[in-house]
Scaffold this motif. Sequence first.
Motif, PDB file in Angstrom:
ATOM      1  N   ARG A 253      13.195   5.780  -4.867  1.00 22.05           N
ATOM      2  CA  ARG A 253      12.669   7.046  -5.371  1.00 22.05           C
ATOM      3  C   ARG A 253      11.146   7.053  -5.518  1.00 22.05           C
ATOM      4  O   ARG A 253      10.523   8.097  -5.453  1.00 22.05           O
ATOM      5  N   GLN A 254      10.563   5.881  -5.765  1.00 24.05           N
ATOM      6  CA  GLN A 254       9.109   5.819  -5.944  1.00 24.05           C
ATOM      7  C   GLN A 254       8.539   4.576  -5.278  1.00 24.05           C
ATOM      8  O   GLN A 254       9.145   3.502  -5.327  1.00 24.05           O
ATOM      9  N   VAL A 255       7.382   4.750  -4.667  1.00 29.19           N
ATOM     10  CA  VAL A 255       6.625   3.628  -4.111  1.00 29.19           C
ATOM     11  C   VAL A 255       5.217   3.653  -4.687  1.00 29.19           C
ATOM     12  O   VAL A 255       4.561   4.695  -4.697  1.00 29.19           O
ATOM     13  N   HIS A 256       4.792   2.505  -5.208  1.00 34.31           N
ATOM     14  CA  HIS A 256       3.398   2.291  -5.577  1.00 34.31           C
ATOM     15  C   HIS A 256       2.862   1.191  -4.660  1.00 34.31           C
ATOM     16  O   HIS A 256       3.487   0.125  -4.548  1.00 34.31           O
ATOM     17  N   ALA A 257       1.743   1.431  -4.026  1.00 30.41           N
ATOM     18  CA  ALA A 257       1.166   0.424  -3.133  1.00 30.41           C
ATOM     19  C   ALA A 257      -0.352   0.534  -3.167  1.00 30.41           C
ATOM     20  O   ALA A 257      -0.904   1.641  -3.133  1.00 30.41           O
ATOM     21  N   ASP A 258      -0.998  -0.624  -3.260  1.00 24.10           N
ATOM     22  CA  ASP A 258      -2.442  -0.657  -3.451  1.00 24.10           C
ATOM     23  C   ASP A 258      -3.054  -1.755  -2.603  1.00 24.10           C
ATOM     24  O   ASP A 258      -2.480  -2.852  -2.482  1.00 24.10           O
ATOM     25  N   LEU A 259      -4.183  -1.472  -1.979  1.00 22.37           N
ATOM     26  CA  LEU A 259      -4.881  -2.494  -1.208  1.00 22.37           C
ATOM     27  C   LEU A 259      -6.384  -2.284  -1.363  1.00 22.37           C
ATOM     28  O   LEU A 259      -6.894  -1.194  -1.081  1.00 22.37           O
ATOM     29  N   GLY A 260      -7.074  -3.313  -1.818  1.00 23.83           N
ATOM     30  CA  GLY A 260      -8.517  -3.181  -1.964  1.00 23.83           C
ATOM     31  C   GLY A 260      -9.217  -4.492  -2.210  1.00 23.83           C
ATOM     32  O   GLY A 260      -8.639  -5.429  -2.764  1.00 23.83           O
ATOM     33  N   TRP A 261     -10.450  -4.557  -1.745  1.00 21.51           N
ATOM     34  CA  TRP A 261     -11.334  -5.682  -2.044  1.00 21.51           C
ATOM     35  C   TRP A 261     -12.764  -5.189  -1.884  1.00 21.51           C
ATOM     36  O   TRP A 261     -13.029  -4.150  -1.273  1.00 21.51           O
ATOM     37  N   ARG A 262     -13.699  -5.912  -2.486  1.00 23.48           N
ATOM     38  CA  ARG A 262     -15.097  -5.515  -2.393  1.00 23.48           C
ATOM     39  C   ARG A 262     -15.641  -5.807  -1.012  1.00 23.48           C
ATOM     40  O   ARG A 262     -15.463  -6.900  -0.480  1.00 23.48           O
TER      41      ARG A 262
END
Length: 329
Positions: free
Chosen positions: A147-156
């Motif tokens: 029902r829900q997806v949380h996804a994160d991608l990051g770097w400086r």
Amino acid sequence: MTAWGILATGKIARKFATALHETPGARLTAVGSRTPGKARHFADTFGTGDCTAHSSYEALVRDPSVDVIYVASPHSLHLPHAKLAFEAGKHVLCEKPLTLNVADAVEMVRLAAEHDRFLMEGMWTLCHPLVIELKRRLDSGAYGVPRQVHADLGWRVDAPPTDRMLNPALGGGALLDMGIYPLTFAQLVLGRPEQLTAVADLAPTGVDLDVSIAGRHVGGGTSALSASMTAWTSRTATIATTTGWFDVAADFHHPSRVVWRPHVGEPVPVVAADPVIGDGYGNEAAEVMRCIDSGLRESPLVPHAFTLDVMAQMDALRRQIKVVYPSEH
């Protein structure tokens, strides 16, 4: 044995070349660069003694010993470089994103069909054994309805404005380099989005530094996705279902661990049927070789329609956040 040629010699090309050494049935045969010294150094570093260094991309694609070209140049050059390869009769694995926009992506797919050549976007996430097993379990219905997806991608990204990541002429920005992964993951789990809404912070060069996306998908599932070039983020993902949730460890786009956490019961690790090869780049290469050996012209793991869907999503999101590349004016 499949003979690979690598077009361009940047960071991603070096990672892919390293993975080829661990991939059964793969051999790095040739590399091409517009700078002869770079091609020679790459061949000496990543080849096995018989890797040819070509001083032009045209010479690389004409090399009769090469079966498939890995296009590792900047985003804005993918289409002309893939075209070179197709016209020389070569199959293509093109690093993500396939192109700058969906119109160019459609043209690349058309060219592949015109020349009867295999084409796949280098989306290693969709070829990763843990992600494949995760998708199999979700499709089984034994883990509830996602029902829900949380996804994160990051770097400086600490780089001058001329760096590829910040250069609009080369397709810079967080969305195309990083955001493509959360978008791909959400579509894999929840299906195509019916609505995407984005906010972003832009660099002085006009590319997006940070972007956050809210999505509503077919069937009513929702997603919260983010990408950053200014902060070190968790780089994790979760999939919430009607009976529990999957934790996908960093880096979620090529995860080292996935755990099922039922609402009632003990956590259960997800175990893949196949090994991870070369951080996952090798699994991508293996899928290309499997498809070519089977006479396929696209991969069932990374089908053209899926790639074009995500490209169209990024076009729409860039319109919302007002990021336009020079070639699109």
